[in-house]
Design a protein around this motif. Structure first.
Motif, PDB file in Angstrom:
ATOM      1  N   THR A 146       0.527  -1.600   0.079  1.00  0.00           N
ATOM      2  CA  THR A 146       0.067  -0.260   0.160  1.00  0.00           C
ATOM      3  C   THR A 146       0.856   1.161   0.173  1.00  0.00           C
ATOM      4  O   THR A 146       1.969   1.599   0.988  1.00  0.00           O
ATOM      5  N   ARG A 147       0.706   2.029  -0.581  1.00  0.00           N
ATOM      6  CA  ARG A 147       1.219   3.760  -1.154  1.00  0.00           C
ATOM      7  C   ARG A 147       0.595   4.760  -1.092  1.00  0.00           C
ATOM      8  O   ARG A 147      -1.052   4.398  -1.795  1.00  0.00           O
ATOM      9  N   SER A 148       0.711   5.590  -0.487  1.00  0.00           N
ATOM     10  CA  SER A 148      -0.262   6.878  -0.813  1.00  0.00           C
ATOM     11  C   SER A 148       0.656   7.894  -1.484  1.00  0.00           C
ATOM     12  O   SER A 148       1.927   7.936  -1.579  1.00  0.00           O
ATOM     13  N   PHE A 149      -0.107   8.842  -2.289  1.00  0.00           N
ATOM     14  CA  PHE A 149       1.040   9.402  -3.559  1.00  0.00           C
ATOM     15  C   PHE A 149       0.066  11.017  -3.439  1.00  0.00           C
ATOM     16  O   PHE A 149      -0.781  11.116  -3.282  1.00  0.00           O
ATOM     17  N   LEU A 150       1.143  11.800  -2.814  1.00  0.00           N
ATOM     18  CA  LEU A 150       0.595  13.113  -2.825  1.00  0.00           C
ATOM     19  C   LEU A 150       0.278  14.278  -4.232  1.00  0.00           C
ATOM     20  O   LEU A 150       1.095  14.073  -5.070  1.00  0.00           O
ATOM     21  N   HIS A 151      -0.650  14.887  -3.849  1.00  0.00           N
ATOM     22  CA  HIS A 151      -0.620  16.190  -4.920  1.00  0.00           C
ATOM     23  C   HIS A 151      -0.518  17.607  -3.895  1.00  0.00           C
ATOM     24  O   HIS A 151      -1.556  17.594  -3.564  1.00  0.00           O
ATOM     25  N   ASP A 152       0.304  18.023  -4.285  1.00  0.00           N
ATOM     26  CA  ASP A 152       1.131  19.278  -3.763  1.00  0.00           C
ATOM     27  C   ASP A 152       1.076  20.267  -4.892  1.00  0.00           C
ATOM     28  O   ASP A 152       2.103  20.480  -5.989  1.00  0.00           O
ATOM     29  N   VAL A 153      -0.169  21.428  -5.190  1.00  0.00           N
ATOM     30  CA  VAL A 153      -0.009  22.459  -6.108  1.00  0.00           C
ATOM     31  C   VAL A 153       0.297  23.688  -5.016  1.00  0.00           C
ATOM     32  O   VAL A 153      -0.885  23.801  -4.723  1.00  0.00           O
ATOM     33  N   PRO A 154       1.248  23.867  -4.428  1.00  0.00           N
ATOM     34  CA  PRO A 154       1.630  25.300  -3.473  1.00  0.00           C
ATOM     35  C   PRO A 154       0.700  26.867  -4.325  1.00  0.00           C
ATOM     36  O   PRO A 154       0.800  26.893  -5.372  1.00  0.00           O
ATOM     37  N   ALA A 155       0.495  27.386  -3.313  1.00  0.00           N
ATOM     38  CA  ALA A 155      -0.179  29.168  -3.550  1.00  0.00           C
ATOM     39  C   ALA A 155       1.068  29.902  -4.385  1.00  0.00           C
ATOM     40  O   ALA A 155       2.191  29.441  -4.583  1.00  0.00           O
ATOM     41  N   PRO A 156       0.841  30.843  -5.902  1.00  0.00           N
ATOM     42  CA  PRO A 156      -0.431  31.045  -6.271  1.00  0.00           C
ATOM     43  C   PRO A 156      -0.955  29.751  -7.460  1.00  0.00           C
ATOM     44  O   PRO A 156       0.301  29.225  -7.779  1.00  0.00           O
ATOM     45  N   VAL A 157      -1.932  29.267  -7.490  1.00  0.00           N
ATOM     46  CA  VAL A 157      -2.204  28.304  -8.054  1.00  0.00           C
ATOM     47  C   VAL A 157      -2.552  29.276  -9.268  1.00  0.00           C
ATOM     48  O   VAL A 157      -2.582  29.739  -9.449  1.00  0.00           O
ATOM     49  N   PRO A 158      -2.399  27.860 -10.662  1.00  0.00           N
ATOM     50  CA  PRO A 158      -2.663  28.296 -11.861  1.00  0.00           C
ATOM     51  C   PRO A 158      -4.204  28.207 -12.415  1.00  0.00           C
ATOM     52  O   PRO A 158      -4.911  27.750 -11.172  1.00  0.00           O
ATOM     53  N   GLY A 159      -4.704  28.821 -13.080  1.00  0.00           N
ATOM     54  CA  GLY A 159      -6.303  29.342 -13.427  1.00  0.00           C
ATOM     55  C   GLY A 159      -7.366  28.043 -13.541  1.00  0.00           C
ATOM     56  O   GLY A 159      -8.251  27.963 -12.837  1.00  0.00           O
ATOM     57  N   ALA A 160      -5.737  26.965 -14.232  1.00  0.00           N
ATOM     58  CA  ALA A 160      -7.112  26.071 -13.812  1.00  0.00           C
ATOM     59  C   ALA A 160      -8.130  25.162 -12.625  1.00  0.00           C
ATOM     60  O   ALA A 160      -7.940  24.800 -12.343  1.00  0.00           O
ATOM     61  N   VAL A 161      -6.294  25.003 -11.461  1.00  0.00           N
ATOM     62  CA  VAL A 161      -6.317  25.083 -10.367  1.00  0.00           C
ATOM     63  C   VAL A 161      -7.731  25.699  -9.328  1.00  0.00           C
ATOM     64  O   VAL A 161      -8.084  25.844  -8.774  1.00  0.00           O
ATOM     65  N   ARG A 162      -7.544  27.041  -9.706  1.00  0.00           N
ATOM     66  CA  ARG A 162      -8.338  27.889  -9.130  1.00  0.00           C
ATOM     67  C   ARG A 162     -10.139  27.079  -9.759  1.00  0.00           C
ATOM     68  O   ARG A 162     -10.927  27.715  -9.073  1.00  0.00           O
ATOM     69  N   ASP A 163      -9.891  27.415 -11.029  1.00  0.00           N
ATOM     70  CA  ASP A 163     -11.399  26.581 -11.672  1.00  0.00           C
ATOM     71  C   ASP A 163     -11.943  25.281 -10.903  1.00  0.00           C
ATOM     72  O   ASP A 163     -12.529  25.626 -10.047  1.00  0.00           O
ATOM     73  N   GLN A 164     -10.767  24.622 -10.503  1.00  0.00           N
ATOM     74  CA  GLN A 164     -11.506  23.929 -10.137  1.00  0.00           C
ATOM     75  C   GLN A 164     -11.658  23.629  -8.368  1.00  0.00           C
ATOM     76  O   GLN A 164     -12.541  22.560  -7.972  1.00  0.00           O
ATOM     77  N   ILE A 165     -11.212  24.637  -7.872  1.00  0.00           N
ATOM     78  CA  ILE A 165     -11.213  24.751  -6.074  1.00  0.00           C
ATOM     79  C   ILE A 165     -12.708  25.458  -5.977  1.00  0.00           C
ATOM     80  O   ILE A 165     -13.343  25.664  -5.665  1.00  0.00           O
TER      81      ILE A 165
END
Length: 293
Positions: A219-238
């Motif tokens: 079993t493994r966990s995988f990190l998704h890390d997008v620090p601030a400031p986020v690109p537009g696509a990430v802001r839209d997803q948020i």
């Protein structure tokens, strides 16, 4: 079934409009593709890549990860399995655009009843799909029965709640996302209880995999890390994720938190999601694996 979504997901009831959710599902999976590529590379260490000739992507949604699996396992046919025709059509479109149309096919099936008709496979990938089935133990056993000798079952369930905002956002009571998670957990328990054939089951995936006669292989966990400031696509997803939280959970929230959400979603609010510079995205997805002996 169609599940490759941001795990901060909130659904309205057990009869979810997956077609309506397609943009959220697709965008979320695309944004987290680096995470899933790392997961697929790890699977390639657990099972010989050249030996994987048929993959089932169970709960494929719009096919983002079906195509990713086809790229990671170049000798395999990948079957995107879902119950929603519109999502399967989108999966076929994605595969054609990625020049994978000869190796990515689709299969419409309602689960769990349709498991027996999926055919055998060297690798079965089930991401955020099993928790939508009332009898998770039975579903795991059904999928295990499709594995060829030495085949691998990979179940993506759990991880860490997604965080997008600082603990103190400058207005409202600190800790908004933690309280949203708590309300969502209540909803999730109710959703699970209302599923057809619902059975109370601890989320011990290693035990469920072992109980199906498989040998746990890590079993493994995988990190998704997008620090601030986020690109537009990430802001839209948020923005999309918080809008769904507001729509699905609004009646369950304390008035103060509801007011905070409305302020965050106001396009004219300087400290709102449309404008604030401190948005980020941080989460983790956990992959549980087991093989057939």
């Amino acid at each position: 079934m169609s599940r490759h979504h941001d795990h901060g997901h909130h659904h309205d009831d057990t009869h979810m409009d997956w077609t309506h959710m397609m943009p959220l599902l697709e965008q979320g999976a695309e944004l987290q593709s680096p995470l899933y590529r790392r997961a697929a590379a790890w699977l390639g260490e657990l099972v010989p890549t050249a030996a994987v000739r048929r993959i089932l992507d169970v709960g494929s949604g719009p096919g983002v990860l079906s195509c990713l699996l086809a790229e990671a396992f170049p000798y395999a046919e990948v079957v995107a399995v879902d119950a929603t025709p519109e999502l399967l059509e989108r999966a076929r479109e994605r595969a054609r655009a990625a020049h994978l149309g000869d190796r990515v096919t689709t299969h419409r099936a309602e689960l769990p009843d349709g498991i027996a008709g999926l055919g055998d496979a060297d690798l079965i990938w089930a991401a955020d799909s099993l928790h939508h089935l009332g009898d998770q133990r039975g579903a795991v056993a059904g999928l295990a029965g499709l594995l060829r000798p030495g085949g691998l079952l990979a179940v993506v369930e759990g991880g860490l709640p997604t965080r997008r905002l600082p603990q103190n956002i400058g207005f409202g009571r600190p800790g908004l996302e933690a309280r949203l998670d708590a309300v969502h957990a209540e909803w999730f328990a109710e959703m699970r209880a209302e599923l057809p054939g619902a059975k109370e089951e601890a989320d011990d995936w290693r035990a469920l995999l072992s109980g199906a006669g498989l040998v746990p292989s890590g079993t493994r966990s995988f990190l998704h890390d997008v620090p601030a400031p986020v690109p537009g696509a990430v802001r839209d997803q948020i923005l999309t994720a918080f809008t769904r939280s507001r729509d699905a959970l609004g009646e369950r929230l304390a008035p103060e938190d509801l007011a905070t959400l409305d302020r965050l979603l106001d396009p004219a609010e300087p400290q709102g999601l449309h404008q604030r510079p401190d948005l980020f995205m941080l989460t983790a997805r956990t992959v549980h694996t087991a093989r057939r002996g």
